[in-house]
Design a protein around this motif. Sequence first.
Motif, PDB file in Angstrom:
ATOM      1  N   ASN A   1       4.853  16.645  -9.922  1.00 11.76           N
ATOM      2  CA  ASN A   1       5.484  17.850  -9.380  1.00 11.76           C
ATOM      3  C   ASN A   1       6.739  17.564  -8.574  1.00 11.76           C
ATOM      4  OD1 ASN A   1       3.617  19.497 -10.557  1.00 11.76           O
ATOM      5  ND2 ASN A   1       2.449  19.888  -8.707  1.00 11.76           N
TER       6      ASN A   1
ATOM      7  N   HIS B   1       9.266  15.210  -5.823  1.00 12.49           N
ATOM      8  CA  HIS B   1       9.148  14.577  -4.512  1.00 12.49           C
ATOM      9  C   HIS B   1      10.251  15.082  -3.586  1.00 12.49           C
ATOM     10  CE1 HIS B   1      12.031  11.997  -6.650  1.00 12.49           C
ATOM     11  NE2 HIS B   1      12.586  11.829  -5.460  1.00 12.49           N
TER      12      HIS B   1
ATOM     13  N   TRP C   1       5.696   3.570  -6.002  1.00 12.41           N
ATOM     14  CA  TRP C   1       5.067   4.506  -5.073  1.00 12.41           C
ATOM     15  C   TRP C   1       3.885   3.837  -4.398  1.00 12.41           C
ATOM     16  CZ3 TRP C   1       7.336   8.976  -3.835  1.00 12.41           C
ATOM     17  CH2 TRP C   1       8.347   9.422  -4.685  1.00 12.41           C
TER      18      TRP C   1
ATOM     19  N   ARG D   1       5.833  12.126  -1.972  1.00 10.62           N
ATOM     20  CA  ARG D   1       5.236  13.030  -2.947  1.00 10.62           C
ATOM     21  C   ARG D   1       3.733  13.163  -2.728  1.00 10.62           C
ATOM     22  NH1 ARG D   1       5.298   9.571  -8.627  1.00 10.62           N
ATOM     23  NH2 ARG D   1       3.614   8.134  -8.063  1.00 10.62           N
ATOM     24  N   ASP D   2       3.166  14.199  -3.319  1.00 10.65           N
ATOM     25  CA  ASP D   2       1.728  14.462  -3.272  1.00 10.65           C
ATOM     26  C   ASP D   2       1.036  13.520  -4.245  1.00 10.65           C
ATOM     27  OD1 ASP D   2      -0.865  15.498  -3.476  1.00 10.65           O
ATOM     28  OD2 ASP D   2      -0.213  17.570  -3.665  1.00 10.65           O
TER      29      ASP D   2
ATOM     30  N   PRO E   1       1.581  13.878  -8.701  1.00 12.54           N
ATOM     31  CA  PRO E   1       2.828  13.112  -8.683  1.00 12.54           C
ATOM     32  C   PRO E   1       3.900  13.629  -9.636  1.00 12.54           C
ATOM     33  CG  PRO E   1       1.101  11.872  -9.790  1.00 12.54           C
ATOM     34  CD  PRO E   1       0.453  13.087  -9.182  1.00 12.54           C
TER      35      PRO E   1
END
Length: 59
Positions: free
Chosen positions: A38, A40, A5, A31-32, A36
Amino acid sequence: MSPVWRKSRKSTNQGGACVEVAAISDSIGVRDSKNPGNGHLTLTAEQFAALLQRVKDGI
């Protein structure tokens, strides 16, 4: 093998509004960065290019 990432070099920690991207098989994961675990979004290369263009255009 786990995806690598990456966050933009232009990203800042102010406000925490950052995303990370990774190559996942033949797709792009988004993704946030502050959550991470939660999950993508998975986008095709074409969808990712369209998303980037919309962001650049301010839409």
